[in-house]
Design a protein around this motif. Structure first.
Motif, PDB file in Angstrom:
ATOM      1  N   GLN A  30      13.206 -42.720-106.902  1.00 51.86           N
ATOM      2  CA  GLN A  30      12.414 -41.605-107.423  1.00 51.86           C
ATOM      3  C   GLN A  30      12.497 -40.379-106.521  1.00 51.86           C
ATOM      4  N   GLN A  31      12.602 -40.603-105.208  1.00 53.94           N
ATOM      5  CA  GLN A  31      12.725 -39.484-104.274  1.00 53.94           C
ATOM      6  C   GLN A  31      14.068 -38.767-104.455  1.00 53.94           C
ATOM      7  N   ILE A  32      15.114 -39.548-104.658  1.00 57.72           N
ATOM      8  CA  ILE A  32      16.431 -38.953-104.885  1.00 57.72           C
ATOM      9  C   ILE A  32      16.436 -38.220-106.222  1.00 57.72           C
ATOM     10  N   ALA A  33      15.781 -38.811-107.216  1.00 60.92           N
ATOM     11  CA  ALA A  33      15.735 -38.174-108.540  1.00 60.92           C
ATOM     12  C   ALA A  33      15.070 -36.816-108.467  1.00 60.92           C
ATOM     13  N   ARG A  34      14.005 -36.703-107.664  1.00 59.92           N
ATOM     14  CA  ARG A  34      13.342 -35.400-107.522  1.00 59.92           C
ATOM     15  C   ARG A  34      14.284 -34.371-106.909  1.00 59.92           C
ATOM     16  N   ALA A  35      15.087 -34.798-105.924  1.00 57.84           N
ATOM     17  CA  ALA A  35      16.049 -33.879-105.307  1.00 57.84           C
ATOM     18  C   ALA A  35      17.098 -33.440-106.317  1.00 57.84           C
ATOM     19  N   VAL A  36      17.506 -34.355-107.189  1.00 53.25           N
ATOM     20  CA  VAL A  36      18.482 -34.012-108.228  1.00 53.25           C
ATOM     21  C   VAL A  36      17.887 -33.007-109.206  1.00 53.25           C
ATOM     22  N   VAL A  37      16.658 -33.257-109.638  1.00 54.98           N
ATOM     23  CA  VAL A  37      16.012 -32.343-110.590  1.00 54.98           C
ATOM     24  C   VAL A  37      15.840 -30.958-109.965  1.00 54.98           C
ATOM     25  N   ASP A  38      15.449 -30.911-108.693  1.00 56.07           N
ATOM     26  CA  ASP A  38      15.324 -29.618-108.008  1.00 56.07           C
ATOM     27  C   ASP A  38      16.661 -28.891-107.976  1.00 56.07           C
ATOM     28  N   ALA A  39      17.744 -29.642-107.717  1.00 55.98           N
ATOM     29  CA  ALA A  39      19.067 -29.027-107.646  1.00 55.98           C
ATOM     30  C   ALA A  39      19.526 -28.517-109.005  1.00 55.98           C
ATOM     31  N   ILE A  40      19.134 -29.215-110.060  1.00 59.76           N
ATOM     32  CA  ILE A  40      19.471 -28.741-111.411  1.00 59.76           C
ATOM     33  C   ILE A  40      18.808 -27.393-111.664  1.00 59.76           C
ATOM     34  N   ALA A  41      17.603 -27.230-111.138  1.00 60.79           N
ATOM     35  CA  ALA A  41      16.867 -25.983-111.358  1.00 60.79           C
ATOM     36  C   ALA A  41      17.386 -24.839-110.495  1.00 60.79           C
ATOM     37  N   THR A  42      17.721 -25.146-109.225  1.00 61.78           N
ATOM     38  CA  THR A  42      18.062 -24.076-108.282  1.00 61.78           C
ATOM     39  C   THR A  42      19.558 -23.862-108.103  1.00 61.78           C
ATOM     40  N   LYS A  43      20.368 -24.869-108.461  1.00 54.14           N
ATOM     41  CA  LYS A  43      21.827 -24.779-108.434  1.00 54.14           C
ATOM     42  C   LYS A  43      22.425 -24.416-107.064  1.00 54.14           C
ATOM     43  N   PRO A  44      22.021 -25.093-105.995  1.00 55.91           N
ATOM     44  CA  PRO A  44      22.680 -24.865-104.704  1.00 55.91           C
ATOM     45  C   PRO A  44      24.102 -25.422-104.732  1.00 55.91           C
ATOM     46  N   ILE A  45      24.918 -25.023-103.791  1.00 59.30           N
ATOM     47  CA  ILE A  45      26.298 -25.520-103.737  1.00 59.30           C
ATOM     48  C   ILE A  45      26.326 -26.953-103.227  1.00 59.30           C
ATOM     49  N   GLU A  46      25.520 -27.248-102.203  1.00 59.12           N
ATOM     50  CA  GLU A  46      25.531 -28.577-101.598  1.00 59.12           C
ATOM     51  C   GLU A  46      24.140 -28.927-101.113  1.00 59.12           C
ATOM     52  N   VAL A  47      23.745 -30.198-101.302  1.00 60.20           N
ATOM     53  CA  VAL A  47      22.431 -30.676-100.886  1.00 60.20           C
ATOM     54  C   VAL A  47      22.606 -31.927-100.043  1.00 60.20           C
ATOM     55  N   VAL A  48      22.083 -31.910 -98.811  1.00 59.45           N
ATOM     56  CA  VAL A  48      22.033 -33.115 -97.986  1.00 59.45           C
ATOM     57  C   VAL A  48      20.595 -33.613 -97.973  1.00 59.45           C
TER      58      VAL A  48
END
Length: 227
Positions: free
Chosen positions: A164-182
Motif C-alpha cells: 500500500q505504501q508503494i501504491a501511494r508513491a505510484v499514485v503520487d507519481a501519476i499525478a505529478t509525473k516526475p522523471i524518476e522516483v526513488v
C-alpha cells in the motif's frame, strides 16, 4: 472480457506474450474506454547465487523482468500515441545496486532502467509521459520466497515496505509525473549515488549482507514476525 467489479477489472496476462499484451489492452479498453497509465510491476526471481542457478532460471528472470516489460511498453507506445496521451512507469531500486544473491535479477532491472530512459528520450516529442519508479524491498510473496534462502539475506538489511505504501508513491507519481522516483526518498538517493562507485559497493554491500543475514535469522526464529 475481464471480470470487473466497479472500477477494477482483472484478466490473465503472460507478459512475455505480445498477443497477451494486445488482448489485455483490448480488454481494459472495452471495460474502461482507454488505458491512460501502464504500471509495469510484474516480476519474478529465482533465489540463489548466479553459479547455482540453472540456465533456464536465468532465462526466466530476463524474459519476464526485462523482455516482458519491454513488450508491454512497446504495446503501450503504439496504442497510447494513437489516442494522444498516456503515462508509463516501472522498475526497482536494484537497478542501481548489484546485490549478492540477485545477480540476474539486478541485471534485468539495470537493463530495464536503461531501456525506459532511452525510450523516453526517443519519444520526447510525442504525447506520452514517462516516470520510472524504484520501489525497495516490498512485503509480497516474493519477499517470503527470499526469506527461505540465506543467499538473499541482503533483502533484509533495510526496512521493507507494505504494498500500500508503494501504491501511494505510484499514485503520487501519476499525478505529478516526475522523471524518476526513488523510495524511500533519502535512502533511495544514497543508494543511487553509491551505485555509481563499484569499489565503494564492494566495501559496503558485504556489511549490508551480514546485517541482513542477522535480521533474517531473527525473523525466521520468530514465526509471524514481519520485516
Amino acid at each position: 472480457m475481464p471480470a470487473a467489479w466497479g472500477r477494477a477489472a482483472a484478466c490473465v496476462l503472460d507478459i512475455r506474450s505480445p498477443a497477451g499484451w494486445t488482448s489485455a489492452f483490448e480488454a481494459a479498453e472495452a471495460a474502461f474506454g482507454s488505458v491512460d497509465v501502464l504500471v509495469n510491476n510484474a516480476g519474478i526471481t529465482h533465489t540463489g547465487v548466479a553459479r547455482d542457478l540453472r540456465q533456464q532460471q536465468h532465462r526466466d528472470i530476463v524474459e519476464v523482468n526485462l523482455l516482458g516489460t519491454v513488450t508491454g511498453v512497446c504495446t503501450a507506445l503504439a496504442r497510447m500515441t494513437a489516442q494522444g496521451h498516456g503515462h508509463i512507469n516501472v522498475c526497482s531500486m536494484t537497478s542501481f545496486l548489484p546485490l549478492p544473491g540477485y545477480a540476474t535479477y539486478c541485471a534485468s532491472k539495470y537493463g530495464l532502467r536503461a531501456f525506459h530512459h532511452s525510450v523516453a528520450i526517443e519519444e520526447r516529442d510525442g504525447p506520452l509521459d514517462f516516470t520510472i519508479i524504484h520501489p525497495p524491498s516490498t512485503r509480497t510473496a516474493m519477499l517470503e520466497q527470499e526469506m527461505a534462502d540465506p543467499s538473499c539475506a541482503i533483502a533484509f538489511a533495510e526496512k521493507s515496505y507494505a504494498p500500500q505504501q508503494i501504491a501511494r508513491a505510484v499514485v503520487d507519481a501519476i499525478a505529478t509525473k516526475p522523471i524518476e522516483v526513488v523510495f524511500p526518498a533519502l535512502a533511495g538517493r544514497v543508494q543511487r549515488i553509491a551505485g555509481v562507485f563499484p569499489r565503494l559497493m564492494r566495501l559496503i554491500l558485504p556489511v549490508d549482507e551480514a546485517r541482513g543475514l542477522r535480521h533474517r535469522e531473527r525473523l525466521t526464529s520468530q514465526p509471524g514476525t514481519g520485516s
